[in-house]
Design an enzyme around this catalytic site. Sequence first.
Site, mmCIF file in Angstrom:
data_model
loop_
_atom_site.group_PDB
_atom_site.id
_atom_site.type_symbol
_atom_site.label_atom_id
_atom_site.label_comp_id
_atom_site.label_asym_id
_atom_site.label_seq_id
_atom_site.Cartn_x
_atom_site.Cartn_y
_atom_site.Cartn_z
ATOM 1 N N ASP A 134 3.860 1.762 -4.433
ATOM 2 C CA ASP A 134 2.958 2.364 -5.409
ATOM 3 C C ASP A 134 2.821 1.367 -6.552
ATOM 4 O OD1 ASP A 134 1.754 3.746 -7.492
ATOM 5 O OD2 ASP A 134 2.905 5.591 -7.193
ATOM 6 N N VAL A 135 1.632 0.812 -6.739
ATOM 7 C CA VAL A 135 1.461 -0.262 -7.723
ATOM 8 C C VAL A 135 1.680 0.208 -9.152
ATOM 9 C CG1 VAL A 135 -0.079 -1.622 -6.261
ATOM 10 C CG2 VAL A 135 -1.049 0.076 -7.853
ATOM 11 N N TYR A 145 -13.848 5.493 -13.658
ATOM 12 C CA TYR A 145 -13.840 4.315 -12.788
ATOM 13 C C TYR A 145 -14.375 3.088 -13.522
ATOM 14 C CZ TYR A 145 -14.688 1.475 -8.597
ATOM 15 O OH TYR A 145 -14.683 0.484 -7.664
ATOM 16 N N CYS A 164 -6.220 -5.466 -4.667
ATOM 17 C CA CYS A 164 -7.333 -4.658 -4.164
ATOM 18 C C CYS A 164 -7.067 -3.164 -4.282
ATOM 19 C CB CYS A 164 -7.619 -4.991 -2.697
ATOM 20 S SG CYS A 164 -8.198 -6.665 -2.408
ATOM 21 N N ASP A 194 0.862 -1.185 0.000
ATOM 22 C CA ASP A 194 0.000 0.000 0.000
ATOM 23 C C ASP A 194 0.893 1.227 0.000
ATOM 24 O OD1 ASP A 194 -2.357 1.589 0.159
ATOM 25 O OD2 ASP A 194 -3.325 0.010 1.329
ATOM 26 N N SER A 254 -15.433 -4.205 -10.401
ATOM 27 C CA SER A 254 -16.566 -3.562 -9.735
ATOM 28 C C SER A 254 -17.792 -3.795 -10.588
ATOM 29 C CB SER A 254 -16.325 -2.056 -9.587
ATOM 30 O OG SER A 254 -17.518 -1.379 -9.216
#
Length: 254
Positions: free
Chosen positions: A56-57, A160, A85, A36, A147
Amino acid sequence: MRIAETAAIVTGGASGLGGATAAALAKQGASVFALDLPSAVHNAPEVDGVSYVPTDVTDPEQVRAAVDIAATASVDTPLRIVVNCAGIGPSARILSRKGPHDLDLFRKVVEVNLIGTFNVVTVAAEAIAQTDPQDHGQRGVVINTASIAAFDGQIGQAAYAASKGGVIGLNLPAARDLASAGIRVLTIAPGIIDTPMLATVSEEFRATLAEGIPFPKRLGLPEEYAKLALSIIDQDYLNGEVIRLDGALRMAPR
């Protein structure tokens, strides 16, 4: 797939869906590495079996360093599990009274939600592919997070919904690409889950959200996402599938 005595990576692992999943995996005996942002890691609760790795992904070098930590922590705990996630969900209309949608905002949402997911999948898969195979050649499982907005994007969710739709589009080709390495790939598409993203809304608004869900008429819980993730890991014949976790909700335009 056995969870105990394996290493697991959970992105967004300091809170919300990732926090619940990291804790659930650790409770089952996994050595969990929760990735995270530094600010989130600083405020994360101490959980037995969970090590926090500031990451940081969207940064390939940071992700590679974090994966190396998880993959080399112990010869007795090979890296076999990845749950993505990490994500952001700002809202903006394509055209509003303020003008057109900010392109940098759109780019940022896609970068975190889609490119960040792909970055972690790619680097982690390389490490998992080097582990010894188990029964039927299986080496690991990757669970991504989309989502229901990918299917029923509402007003203001263009960025999004597009990013999460990309995660769903990634699911099947990723499962096919990684099949030869013995790595399964699945995606969970949550509905309205009671995460920190909803922490600032009023109880009245939360009740309105819950009333719109067919059954059960309540918000979902991060722990329910975690339970589904554990079930997916356990069911070796599940692969290449997107699973909705939404109480049969189909979102209205707004």
